[in-house]
Design a protein around this motif. Sequence first.
Motif, PDB file in Angstrom:
ATOM      1  N   ALA A 283      -5.429  11.761   8.041  1.00  0.00           N
ATOM      2  CA  ALA A 283      -4.354  11.895   9.026  1.00  0.00           C
ATOM      3  C   ALA A 283      -3.920  10.527   9.551  1.00  0.00           C
ATOM      4  CB  ALA A 283      -4.815  12.772  10.186  1.00  0.00           C
ATOM      5  N   LEU A 284      -4.847   9.582   9.546  1.00  0.00           N
ATOM      6  CA  LEU A 284      -4.532   8.225  10.003  1.00  0.00           C
ATOM      7  C   LEU A 284      -3.965   7.372   8.872  1.00  0.00           C
ATOM      8  CD1 LEU A 284      -7.690   7.416  12.181  1.00  0.00           C
ATOM      9  CD2 LEU A 284      -5.488   8.292  12.960  1.00  0.00           C
ATOM     10  N   LEU A 285      -4.558   7.493   7.688  1.00  0.00           N
ATOM     11  CA  LEU A 285      -4.169   6.650   6.560  1.00  0.00           C
ATOM     12  C   LEU A 285      -2.714   6.854   6.153  1.00  0.00           C
ATOM     13  CD1 LEU A 285      -7.354   7.072   4.331  1.00  0.00           C
ATOM     14  CD2 LEU A 285      -6.731   5.077   5.686  1.00  0.00           C
ATOM     15  N   PHE A 286      -2.305   8.109   6.102  1.00  0.00           N
ATOM     16  CA  PHE A 286      -0.936   8.394   5.694  1.00  0.00           C
ATOM     17  C   PHE A 286      -0.011   8.296   6.908  1.00  0.00           C
ATOM     18  CE2 PHE A 286      -3.308  10.140   2.188  1.00  0.00           C
ATOM     19  CZ  PHE A 286      -2.515   9.839   1.086  1.00  0.00           C
ATOM     20  N   GLY A 287       0.525   7.130   7.094  1.00  0.00           N
ATOM     21  CA  GLY A 287       1.395   6.885   8.239  1.00  0.00           C
ATOM     22  C   GLY A 287       0.932   5.712   9.086  1.00  0.00           C
TER      23      GLY A 287
END
Length: 352
Positions: A283-287
Amino acid sequence: MYKAKAYSAASATAPLASTTIQRREPTDRDVQIEILFCGICHSDLHTVRDEWNSVMPTMFPCVPGHEIVGRVTKVGSAVIKFKAGDLAGVGCLVDSDHSCPSCEANLEQFCTNATFTYNSPDKHLGGVTFGGYSDSIVVDEHFVLRVPTNLNLAGVAPLLCAGITTYSPIHRWGDIKGKKVGIVGLGGLGHMGVKFAKAFGAHVVVFTTSPGKKDDALRLGADEVIISKDAEQMKQHAGTFNFILDTIAADHDLNAYIQMLGLEGNITLVGAPDKPLALSSFALLFGRRSVSGSLIGGLAETQEMLDFCGKNNITSDVEVIPIQKVNEAYERLVKSDVKYRFSIDMASLKAE
């Protein structure tokens, strides 16, 4: 020393009850304050019931209260910012070492030798500090704040904790004018988050599990309300927020809100759930999103917040109670049965 009236808890299972405590006579740097109003913070309840024992065990007897507004009655010979008769406020801190890197950066709340307003080692009298559920308090001038004279004092009291807790991360994030800002939860912290984000010019969206709170959220200044249990509503707003302030102190799905963030969006936690929250790295990595936390504010920032409130006519929505109803208020607080903070009228203590 002198005697002051107060309400204290004798143990984690005992109700708050009337008592007498010792206060120090003002030193040359001290300000003595007659307490007019003291807000009730959820931290008071956690501390009185020793629910944070693993992190911050409670020392009894405990006199809680760190949302204090009053009138100066006496000042020490070296005090320069206050005089008798001035309105004054005291928040979560009453002392620090004044010399560490945090103190020098005006971040006294992170001083490893900070003295909290209650349940902290008392450098002057020994034992622990006693808070604002009392008729007076004596505090080092550096930790006393100027209170705007144009605001309702009962509503000012919660600004000393709920106010600065929400103001600090919103202000620190940067220019939010025209940005999409989410507030998760509409309680004592959340309603202040709405007011501050709106005052800074953001497009404010409240996330709540309670459809019945929609009208109140709009009244407080929200532009939109999302019922977070509605998967379709959440899906429609995914990836569109610049900043989200999470005020929830109970277990909840943090990843659902992270997915609401756009590119390089941030969610800041100011609630303190008892159990760790699960966090998806994807959820953090993508974006390139981020999660951070925030703890009240330093003295300079807290004064800045109070001045901002004075200029923008911002106070907390409060229910004013006599101190004799404090135990009832605690039970209602557990049930979230207050809009949105309790403020104790200390005239009721003087009348005992």
